[in-house]
Design an enzyme around this catalytic site. Structure first.
Site, short mmCIF file in Angstrom:
data_model
loop_
_atom_site.label_atom_id
_atom_site.label_comp_id
_atom_site.label_asym_id
_atom_site.label_seq_id
_atom_site.Cartn_x
_atom_site.Cartn_y
_atom_site.Cartn_z
CB ALA A 164 -0.99 0.08 1.22
NE ARG A 193 -5.12 -3.22 2.93
CZ ARG A 193 -3.97 -2.54 3.17
NH1 ARG A 193 -2.86 -3.07 2.68
NH2 ARG A 193 -3.99 -1.59 3.77
CE1 TYR A 253 13.90 2.48 -2.81
CE2 TYR A 253 13.76 1.62 -0.42
CZ TYR A 253 13.66 1.44 -1.65
OH TYR A 253 13.08 0.12 -2.28
CG LEU A 304 27.37 47.18 20.37
CD1 LEU A 304 28.00 46.14 19.19
CD2 LEU A 304 26.77 48.46 19.75
N GLY A 305 24.54 45.55 23.84
CA GLY A 305 23.39 44.70 24.38
C GLY A 305 23.95 44.15 25.58
CB ILE A 306 22.64 43.93 28.86
CG1 ILE A 306 21.27 44.58 28.78
CG2 ILE A 306 23.61 45.32 28.99
CD1 ILE A 306 20.91 45.60 30.03
N GLY A 314 21.48 38.04 30.44
CA GLY A 314 21.73 37.30 31.49
C GLY A 314 23.12 36.84 31.99
CG PHE A 315 24.83 33.77 29.89
CD1 PHE A 315 25.70 32.77 30.68
CD2 PHE A 315 23.51 33.30 29.62
CE1 PHE A 315 24.90 31.44 30.97
CE2 PHE A 315 22.93 32.23 30.02
CZ PHE A 315 23.80 31.16 30.40
CG ASP A 346 17.73 31.29 21.38
OD1 ASP A 346 16.37 31.30 21.54
OD2 ASP A 346 18.51 32.09 21.83
#
Length: 768
Positions: A378, A385, A421, A463-465, A467-468, A582
């Protein structure tokens, strides 16, 4: 005068007056809507200021930053102004977060005039300092990523470490199971996994007045109340009470998170059932790996499928559905059309056949048991069948696969009967890319700017902040020239505390070895006692998130260009067996030409072409269902996130969003079909989003036999110049003028970090 007596001129006058009234009302509505939008923006700004101020409450007024990097010397005309105002930072000239001007400036449209720079345009024709001065503060809060500990070690030991089991009677097991099934999130877990979780929960008695969990503390356990009464509290106030049979704290079994409420015992002899996060992850991983292994082994035993690649077999295993058939059920009837293939996982079936169409009797041919299969023809075409398949007592469980799902994954099997395949060219490219990455010596990964020292770098602006740590714009003075870079500074202590060492090393390796114009370059890394540093390409056009915040949404042509750049990056990464995990506007930057680059590879991982990974990581609004449910995931999660990104670019917000992460996850598990799309989003965009955000990974566009080309060929991209994009000859829809290499006008302003992190000397970063 009767209405029928009105003249044509009078009727026209009435219609004209009514039309004017309607237009006036429409104008009033537009005006009110505009005022409402402005009020919403002010609310967002106020929230941002309050959040930033709260984060800086522990900063003392007299504390000075002790920097390893040297600050940019003062510009003419600024020193005097700073000396006159005690609320300006002596290092960067920005308003201190402890000052009253900080809140006022953040709420205004621009910097307050007493604090503005007095420098003017230079003779060289550069833009004045006021013109390039960044905006005050973000008007909205950025989405934050979350991550559990890396599962690499656990995967290697998943079968060797025994899963703990604890004795329980039937009523205890039923109590836990009922609590799980009554929980909006936990009820989505497979029944076989629920049984394992129930067996692995242990009992714990807690005295009256004690806290089961405390608001603000980091949690790592799921609880089910077994006996007693409990109070749900926030900020010391009782919000609700609950008795036995309730599950709570479920977010903590996904990743490290801060408890948002307290649970306190009110009665004597209270008791709870407890499940540790590590045990939960081990159960989900072991059962997932075992299911995939069993399914792949089943599929490999089928002659029709035995030549399929490991990757395709794993894909097919993902779409197999478990069906139960009661004893006596005709699973297949002779003579009927069929489109499904069956693998017996438990139980037995009887195979019978009528020797002639008119024969009343069925002749039993044989019995099939676990590991046997039927209906495989099938998968090639509509099959008539040729026999009956009947379930025997006490019933049978079958893994089923329909022809449509099979064709979406590998195409038409008729054309592939005599050959492998798998997609040969794609597999070869992936193999070569992986070998290239694996065999590349570590020294070669760090050849660019080998003589550059940390002390050669001079901070220009932040330029940015996050948590790390922070990202600084820096000048590098070396070899009689000056270069501009972005320097990502990551706090080592925070990395260790959150157990993210594996992710940081993965980010370093992937970025150092990546060479794509759609991926931000990492040139080299540094380390000292407090930080690890990544010296990155500076993308001075700013973040897509900032543009989205300021514009509200993008038109189709701009969104198509952004998504096109992301697809080029994904095509490069996925060909090398790398998943990104992310994707969001916050991680997309514009270079000086207006092209989009992916940045921040903290959650990226090289897993190969047929493997899965189990670490929970991503941004709550963007994570795919299989990540939430710990089913194991691969590059299909990037296609899900692509659909979410398209929605956010066109509408200004992601489709799944709630104040609490667990509420967001529950919305995601309800599915994209529950989302009401705004009318301004085109039909083809809605269709593409829905085809990318399918619950079943193998049903997502991009993950099927046509790969990423299926996305590029979608009608939403009709007329898009893919060749021009790949060669970077296509003119971007937005080119942001940059006056000079350190022009930071497209970045928000950030206060100085006056908190120096503690030393971290464990040595985990020795090879950084």
């Amino acid at each position: 005068m009767a209405a029928g007596m009105l003249t044509d001129r009078e009727r026209e006058a009435i219609v004209s007056n009514l039309t004017k009234d309607v237009q006036a009302l429409r104008e009033m509505v537009r005006s009110r809507e505009s005022e409402l939008v402005k009020l919403h923006r002010e609310i967002h700004k106020l929230k941002s200021v309050l959040q930033q101020t709260t984060n800086n409450l522990n900063v003392t007024r007299n504390e000075k930053a002790k920097k390893k990097l040297y600050s940019l010397p003062e510009q003419c005309g600024e020193q005097e102004s700073r000396n006159q105002n005690p609320h300006l930072c002596s290092s960067c000239g920005m308003v201190l977060p402890t000052s009253p001007e900080f809140a006022l400036e953040a709420l205004s449209l621009g910097p307050l005039s007493p604090l503005a720079s007095t420098s003017s345009a230079s003779p060289s024709g550069r833009t004045s300092a006021d013109e390039v001065r960044p905006k005050a503060m973000p008007a909205a809060i950025k989405k934050q990523g979350v991550s559990a500990e890396s599962c690499v070690q656990s995967m290697q030991q998943s079968y060797s470490i025994p899963i703990p089991k604890y004795e329980k009677d039937f009523s205890d097991k039923q109590q836990i199971k009922d609590a799980i099934m009554d929980n909006d999130f936990l009820k989505n877990i497979d029944a076989s996994q629920v049984r394992e979780l129930v067996d692995s929960m242990y009992s714990k008695s807690i005295a009256a007045g004690e806290f089961v969990i405390r608001e603000g503390e980091v949690g790592a356990h799921l609880y089910v109340s077994a006996a007693g009464e409990f109070a749900v509290m926030q900020q010391g106030k009782v919000l609700d009470k609950m008795g036995a049979g309730k599950a709570f704290g479920e977010l903590a079994i996904l990743y490290n998170c801060t408890r948002t409420a307290s649970i306190r015992v009110l009665s004597e002899a209270a008791r709870v059932w407890v499940l540790d996060r590590r045990v939960f992850q081990q159960i989900m991983m072991c059962t997932g790996l075992q299911r995939i292994e069993n399914s792949v082994n089943f599929l490999r035993s089928v002659p029709l499928l035995m030549n399929l690649s490991e990757e395709l077999l794993a894909k097919i295993a993902d779409v197999l559905e478990l069906e139960f058939y009661a004893a006596g059920t005709y699973i297949i009837r002779q003579g009927t059309a069929g489109d499904s293939f069956f693998l017996i996982s438990q139980g037995n079936v009887r195979v019978t056949q009528k020797l002639t169409p008119t024969s009343p009797e069925e002749t039993e041919l044989r019995t099939l048991s676990r590991g046997d299969y039927f209906g495989e023809q099938a998968l090639i075409n509509e099959d008539k069948r040729t026999a009956n398949i009947i379930a025997l007592s006490p019933g049978v469980e079958c893994l089923t696969l329909d022809r449509d799902s099979f064709k979406r994954l590998i195409g038409d099997l008729c054309e592939l009967k005599e050959k492998d395949y798998g997609d040969e060219s794609r597999k070869l490219a992936m193999k070569q890319a992986q070998e290239s990455c694996r065999d590349e010596p570590k020294e070669q990964l760090q050849q660019e700017f080998p003589d550059l020292k940390l002390t050669d770098l001079e901070v220009v602006s932040t330029l940015g902040i996050g948590g790390f740590g922070r990202v600084e714009l820096v000048k590098a003075h070396h070899q009689d020239r000056v270069d501009i870079f972005a320097l990502k500074c990551l706090k080592k202590r925070h990395i260790v505390d959150t157990k993210q060492e594996e992710h940081i090393f993965s980010e370093r390796h992937i970025m150092l070895s990546s060479r794509s114009p759609f991926i931000c370059r990492l040139y080299r890394t540094f380390r000292d006692e407090k930080y690890v540093y990544m010296l990155l390409e500076a993308c001075m056009g700013g973040e897509i998130w900032t543009m989205l915040r300021d514009r509200g949404s993008f038109e189709d042509n701009a969104a198509q260009f952004i998504i096109g750049c992301v697809l080029q990056a994904f095509e490069y990464l996925h060909a090398r067996g790398i998943i990104y995990r992310d994707l969001k506007p916050e991680n997309l930057m514009l270079d000086e030409r207006g092209y989009v680059k992916i940045v921040d590879f903290g959650f990226a991982k090289q897993i190969g072409t047929s493997s899965k990974t189990w670490t929970f990581c991503g941004t709550p609004e963007y994570v795919a269902p299989e990540i939430i449910l710990n089913k194991g995931h691969d590059r299909a999660v990037d296609y899900w996130a692509l659909g979410i990104l398209i929605h956010e670019l066109l509408n200004g917000t992601p489709p799944f969003s709630a104040p609490d992460p667990m509420q967001t996850y529950n919305l995601i598990l309800k599915g994209i079909d529950m989302i009401a799309f705004p009318k301004h989003i085109s039909r083809w965009a809605v269709q593409l989003i829905k085809r990318l955000c399918r619950d079943v990974p193998s049903e997502r566009l991009g993950y099927q036999t046509g790969g990423i080309q299926d996305i590029k060929k979608h009608k939403w991209f009709l007329g898009f110049d893919w060749d021009g994009l790949a060669s970077q000859l296509l003119i971007p829809p937005f080119v942001r003028p940059i006056a000079h290499p350190t022009d930071v006008r497209y970045f928000d302003r950030f206060p100085c970090d006056l908190n120096e992190p503690p030393d971290e000397l464990s040595g985990w970063d020795a090879d950084f």
